[in-house]
Design a protein around this motif. Structure first.
Motif, mmCIF file in Angstrom:
data_model
loop_
_atom_site.group_PDB
_atom_site.id
_atom_site.type_symbol
_atom_site.label_atom_id
_atom_site.label_comp_id
_atom_site.label_asym_id
_atom_site.label_seq_id
_atom_site.Cartn_x
_atom_site.Cartn_y
_atom_site.Cartn_z
ATOM 1 N N TYR A 57 -83.406 51.754 71.771
ATOM 2 C CA TYR A 57 -81.989 51.691 72.149
ATOM 3 C C TYR A 57 -81.778 51.254 73.596
ATOM 4 C CZ TYR A 57 -81.101 53.994 67.719
ATOM 5 O OH TYR A 57 -81.029 54.280 66.383
ATOM 6 N N SER A 58 -82.795 50.686 74.199
ATOM 7 C CA SER A 58 -82.653 50.268 75.596
ATOM 8 C C SER A 58 -81.555 49.216 75.749
ATOM 9 C CB SER A 58 -83.984 49.681 76.079
ATOM 10 O OG SER A 58 -83.777 48.949 77.262
ATOM 11 N N PRO A 59 -80.750 49.339 76.790
ATOM 12 C CA PRO A 59 -79.739 48.305 77.040
ATOM 13 C C PRO A 59 -80.365 46.952 77.364
ATOM 14 C CG PRO A 59 -79.830 49.904 78.861
ATOM 15 C CD PRO A 59 -80.704 50.439 77.769
ATOM 16 N N THR A 63 -80.523 40.704 72.299
ATOM 17 C CA THR A 63 -79.650 40.836 71.126
ATOM 18 C C THR A 63 -79.131 39.495 70.621
ATOM 19 O OG1 THR A 63 -77.753 41.121 72.583
ATOM 20 C CG2 THR A 63 -78.853 43.129 71.838
ATOM 21 N N THR A 64 -79.354 38.461 71.409
ATOM 22 C CA THR A 64 -78.828 37.145 71.015
ATOM 23 C C THR A 64 -79.780 36.062 71.508
ATOM 24 O OG1 THR A 64 -76.917 35.674 71.237
ATOM 25 C CG2 THR A 64 -77.432 37.016 73.134
ATOM 26 N N PRO A 65 -79.829 34.909 70.846
ATOM 27 C CA PRO A 65 -80.659 33.814 71.375
ATOM 28 C C PRO A 65 -80.174 33.380 72.750
ATOM 29 C CG PRO A 65 -80.063 33.378 69.087
ATOM 30 C CD PRO A 65 -79.253 34.579 69.522
ATOM 31 N N LEU A 66 -81.132 32.920 73.543
ATOM 32 C CA LEU A 66 -80.823 32.454 74.898
ATOM 33 C C LEU A 66 -81.390 31.051 75.075
ATOM 34 C CD1 LEU A 66 -82.032 35.635 76.876
ATOM 35 C CD2 LEU A 66 -79.664 35.086 76.224
ATOM 36 N N ARG A 67 -80.700 30.265 75.908
ATOM 37 C CA ARG A 67 -81.209 28.922 76.222
ATOM 38 C C ARG A 67 -81.262 28.776 77.739
ATOM 39 N NH1 ARG A 67 -76.968 25.165 74.891
ATOM 40 N NH2 ARG A 67 -77.766 24.488 72.871
ATOM 41 N N PHE A 434 -90.397 47.385 64.736
ATOM 42 C CA PHE A 434 -90.937 47.843 63.446
ATOM 43 C C PHE A 434 -90.010 48.826 62.743
ATOM 44 C CE2 PHE A 434 -92.273 52.068 64.789
ATOM 45 C CZ PHE A 434 -92.469 51.932 66.164
ATOM 46 N N LEU A 435 -89.082 49.436 63.480
ATOM 47 C CA LEU A 435 -88.141 50.364 62.843
ATOM 48 C C LEU A 435 -87.037 49.614 62.110
ATOM 49 C CD1 LEU A 435 -87.915 52.991 65.741
ATOM 50 C CD2 LEU A 435 -89.104 53.251 63.547
ATOM 51 N N GLU A 436 -87.017 48.283 62.292
ATOM 52 C CA GLU A 436 -85.898 47.490 61.775
ATOM 53 C C GLU A 436 -86.303 46.485 60.702
ATOM 54 O OE1 GLU A 436 -84.223 47.745 66.371
ATOM 55 O OE2 GLU A 436 -84.807 45.796 65.564
ATOM 56 N N LEU A 456 -83.678 51.549 60.808
ATOM 57 C CA LEU A 456 -82.559 51.452 61.748
ATOM 58 C C LEU A 456 -82.000 50.027 61.709
ATOM 59 C CD1 LEU A 456 -84.116 53.279 64.846
ATOM 60 C CD2 LEU A 456 -82.572 54.255 63.122
ATOM 61 N N ALA A 457 -80.732 49.901 62.115
ATOM 62 C CA ALA A 457 -80.109 48.572 62.171
ATOM 63 C C ALA A 457 -80.591 47.848 63.422
ATOM 64 C CB ALA A 457 -78.594 48.725 62.198
ATOM 65 N N ALA A 458 -80.779 46.549 63.304
ATOM 66 C CA ALA A 458 -81.188 45.756 64.470
ATOM 67 C C ALA A 458 -80.007 45.614 65.420
ATOM 68 C CB ALA A 458 -81.660 44.389 64.008
ATOM 69 N N PRO A 459 -80.295 45.578 66.733
ATOM 70 C CA PRO A 459 -79.199 45.390 67.686
ATOM 71 C C PRO A 459 -78.727 43.938 67.667
ATOM 72 C CG PRO A 459 -81.293 45.385 68.840
ATOM 73 C CD PRO A 459 -81.609 45.633 67.395
#
Ligand SMILES: Nc1nc2c(c(=O)[nH]1)N[C@H]1C(S)=C(S)[C@@H](COP(=O)(O)OP(=O)(O)OC[C@H]3O[C@@H](n4cnc5c(=O)[nH]c(N)nc54)[C@H](O)[C@@H]3O)O[C@H]1N2
Ligand SMILES: Nc1nc2c(c(=O)[nH]1)N[C@H]1C(S)=C(S)[C@@H](COP(=O)(O)OP(=O)(O)OC[C@H]3O[C@@H](n4cnc5c(=O)[nH]c(N)nc54)[C@H](O)[C@@H]3O)O[C@H]1N2
Ligand code: SF4
Ligand SMILES: [Mo]
Length: 689
Positions: A57-59, A63-67, A434-436, A456-459
């Protein structure tokens, strides 16, 4: 009331723990613990993973692709978020173009065991790169030298069952830091010691395991084969071998006895630093205590002659007949017992339908720096990294970075967090933990196969490797049905084998039971009656091939190098890390930023505890904090691995010092054969840091 679900720790650890996770009404994981019903996990987790939900759960999770922002220099995190469609389109277009212009082998996948799950370790990605005709990666970074040494001695890659250590009377941790790297073996050792067993450690570093042992042998790095030879000398010359085991189940004892005459303990003492009388006493005790077991670690094989050392040690239990006893023998790995259908998973035949039309070249991951800077025919133009952090973990960091910095290299990194490697990426894709996701797990420290479902749900939009490569395959127009296989399909394919250890284990059984013991006898005593996996079925000593040569970078190695760099550096596993994983925890950054020196080596250099020191050799220099203790012998220094370069003041870590020199067999790295000089920061005259 929270629901409790099963999972499996996917980290690169022999224990492959069975986990229980409590999940609250909102679907949040609230507590992680070891499964009390699992025969190896036995209700506890290591300190690293007990706190895994912090990481989950680290901030800082991606969470999204980056370029990469156009024009920004590689080596710095300067990214903008993009959609998955845009990211995958760009990757597919670049890989297609690179393949067309430079040939498909100019594309290199780079990956290791960020997750040990079969599907996300080598499932869909292998199919994808085979179909693409990309260079194949030889995954040598960890255990390839030891694996060969083991197989040369036993014919297979497995050994004593961990559950049987409880019956042992003498346990030798040989280059194995059990408390840190294999903690679920410890309770079996505690039980054995309660019944009178002794625990000895053979290691240049008196680590946590060494501190808890009955006796510690501070061996010089890279000299283990000499110790094993001298033990054979004592055993054979004093008639302490198990004559009937030797006669029935081994080949070449007479030649071995003859050859080992060259290795009296006095000769080994000069090389290993262990007094001759200690070597003789150890050999006698080892040969006459029953059951006796060796937990061989990977420390021994990260050295120039690592395969030879592993093989020499692995011959010992055949000489003494330790294999006969419940709780006797040797264990380096158990992975070879997991005889799944690897070809069905990875589909190497897809290479023939690739743009290449033949088997692709093989590139050794331990010489990544070389691959990115020197390789020809063709050079590497695109690099796709997943499950690994090469900018931190690969040897000769300067050379690796030089390669990663190339403007004409297109780099994709699939990761859970920004790290030293994403700093060099053109595109970063967010991966699940691995939890996701779903996966099937083997283990390299026990014999239980496990299946885990997502709990768990993926972030954000993070995705499993399997799904990422499935989508990339579709983007590239690969329309073979295998690219549409579900995770469950792939697990069924993996289990489709006739090998007696796996045949009959079904998907349904794994899904229901979570953990299933391989179809091996109980207890498992693989060589109690011989039955080695060698051509002859016997343990073959092949005495004429047993030779000792010191590592080039060692006190007995290249004299001119040793004159300039008189300290032998080892960089073993840090307790709180999993290689570079968890390197962002401050206590781990502190530990991996610390160098331990022997008090006399420190005094000679006017170094006091806490001082900043410079550690250097021809490949580079790094700054560390000194710790002074006799946990290392004179002439040895120790820096636990692997720190994040982006967190270090000088931006450099221990792999700046390690070399791309390879082991005798298997093309493995020689992380623990590394000569350096150490100076107090500011004490170097005329050198700028
Ligand atoms: N906490 C923690 N656990 C881990 C890991 C981690 O990073 N942290 N990493 C995982 C991975 S990837 C692996 S491969 C395993 C490895 O597990 P281990 O093999 O137990 O670990 P290493 O630290 O590689 O090496 C073990 C010991 O070998 C010693 N050594 C170094 N050179 C020599 C030598 O020449 N001779 C002898 N006899 N000993 C030597 C080191 O000082 C070290 O104490 O651990 C896994 N578990
Ligand atoms: N000096 C020195 N260097 C060493 C060693 C040493 O002892 N000393 N040990 C060596 C050894 S034995 C090994 S095995 C290597 C290990 O090197 P690596 O295999 O690179 O191990 P990690 O540093 O843990 O990096 C694994 C990365 O995978 C990511 N990851 C985890 N799960 C997934 C997933 O499902 N998908 C994706 N895409 N990513 C995931 C993690 O976030 C992590 O950043 O290091 C080697 N380097
Ligand atoms: S890292 Fe190893 S000991 Fe820790 S939970 Fe995972 S498998 Fe178990
Ligand atoms: Mo490893």
């Amino acid at each position: 009331m929270p629901r409790t679900r099963h999972s499996v720790c996917s980290l690169d650890c022999p224990d492959a723990c069975s986990l229980l996770i409590d999940i609250d009404q909102a679907g949040q994981g609230s507590r992680l613990r070891g499964n009390p019903d699992h025969p190896i996990t036995r209700g506890f987790l290591c300190g690293k993973v007990a706190r895994y939900l912090e990481r989950e759960y680290s901030p800082d999770r991606l969470t999204t692709p980056l370029r990469r922002i156009p024009g920004s220099a590689k080596g710095v995190s300067t990214f903008e978020p993009v959609s998955w469609d845009a990211a995958l389109d760009e990757i597919a277009a670049k890989l297609g173009k690179t393949s067309a212009i430079h040939g498909s082998e100019s594309i290199l996948p780079y990956s290791y065991a960020g997750t040990m799950g079969y599907l996300n370790f080598s499932g869909m990605a292998h199919r994808f790169f085979h179909r693409l005709g990309a260079s194949r990666l030889d995954r040598t970074i960890c255990s390839s030298a030891g694996g060969i040494g083991l197989v040369e001695a036993l014919g297979v890659r497995y050994g004593t069952e961990p559950e049987q250590f409880r019956h042992s009377k003498l346990i030798i941790a040989w280059g194995a830091n059990i408390m840190t790297t294999n903690v679920h073996l410890w309770p079996f050792i505690v039980e054995a010691r309660r019944n009178g067993a002794k625990l000895y450690t053979i290691d240049p570093h008196r680590n946590r395991t060494g501190k808890l042992s009955d006796r510690h042998y501070a061996i010089h790095p890279g000299s283990d084969a000499a110790l094993a030879f001298a033990m054979m000398h004592v055993i054979a010359s004093e008639g302490l071998e198990d004559a009937s085991y030797v006669a029935e189940h081994t080949l070449g004892f007479a030649e071995l006895k003859d050859r080992m005459r060259e290795w009296p303990p006095e000769r080994a003492a000069a090389v290993t630093g262990i007094p001759a009388e200690d070597i003789a006493a150890l050999a006698r005790e080892y040969a006459t205590t029953r059951p006796a077991v060796i937990r061989l670690g990977y420390g021994v094989q990260r050295s120039d002659r690592g395969a030879m050392a592993t093989r020499a040690i692995t011959l010992l239990p055949a000489l003494t007949g330790a294999w006969r006893d419940l709780g006797g023998g040797i264990q380096l790995s158990t992975s070879g017992a997991f005889q799944i259908n690897r070809n069905a998973l990875e589909m190497p035949e897809l290479q023939y339908t690739s743009a290449l039309g033949r088997e692709a070249r093989v590139v050794n991951m331990s010489t990544l720096g070389h691959a990115l800077t020197d390789l020809d025919n063709p050079p590497v133009h695109a690099l796709v990294v997943y499950n690994s952090n090469p900018a931190a973990i690969a040897p000769d960091q300067n050379s690796v970075r030089k390669g990663l910095r190339r403007h004409d290299l297109f780099t994709v990194v699939i990761e859970q967090f920004e790290n030293d490697t994403t700093d060099f990426a053109d595109i970063v894709l967010p991966a699940t933990t691995f939890l996701e996701h779903t996966d099937l797990y083997y283990a390299y420290g026990h014999y239980h196969m496990q299946l885990a479902r997502p709990v768990l749900a993926a972030p954000g939009t993070a995705r499993p490797n399997v799904e990422i490569f499935r989508r990339l395959a579709a983007r590239m127009g690969f329309d073979e049905p295998c690219f549409r296989d579900s995770e469950d399909d792939m697990i069924r394919q993996l289990l489709d084998t006739q090998h007696p250890f796996v045949a009959g284990i079904t998907f349904e059984e794994l899904d229901r039971e979570h953990s299933v013991r391989l179809r091996i006898p109980e207890p498992f005593q693989p060589f109690a009656n011989g039955g080695f996996g060698t051509a002859s079925g016997k343990c073959e000593f092949r005495a004429e091939t047993l030779v000792f040569e010191p590592p080039v970078e060692s006190r007995s190695g290249e004299a001119s190098l040793y004159a300039r760099y008189p300290l032998e550096l080892v960089s073993p596993k840090n307790h709180g890390n999993m290689n570079s994983t968890f390197g962002n925890r401050p206590e781990n950054d502190h530990a991996t930023g610390t160098l331990t020196l022997h008090p006399e080596d420190a005094a000679e250099r006017s170094i006091a505890p806490g001082d900043s020191v410079v550690v250097r050799n021809d490949r580079g220099r790094i700054q560390l904090r000194a710790s002074v203790a006799d946990d290392v012998a004179r002439g040895v220094v120790c820096c636990p691995a692997v720190r994040w370069a982006r967190l270090a003041d000088d931006g450099n870590t221990v792999n700046m010092l390690t070399s791309q020199r390879l082991t005798d067999q298997g093309g493995g790295p020689t992380f623990y054969s590394c000569l350096v000089q150490v100076e107090k920061l500011g004490s170097q005259i005329g050198t700028k840091i």
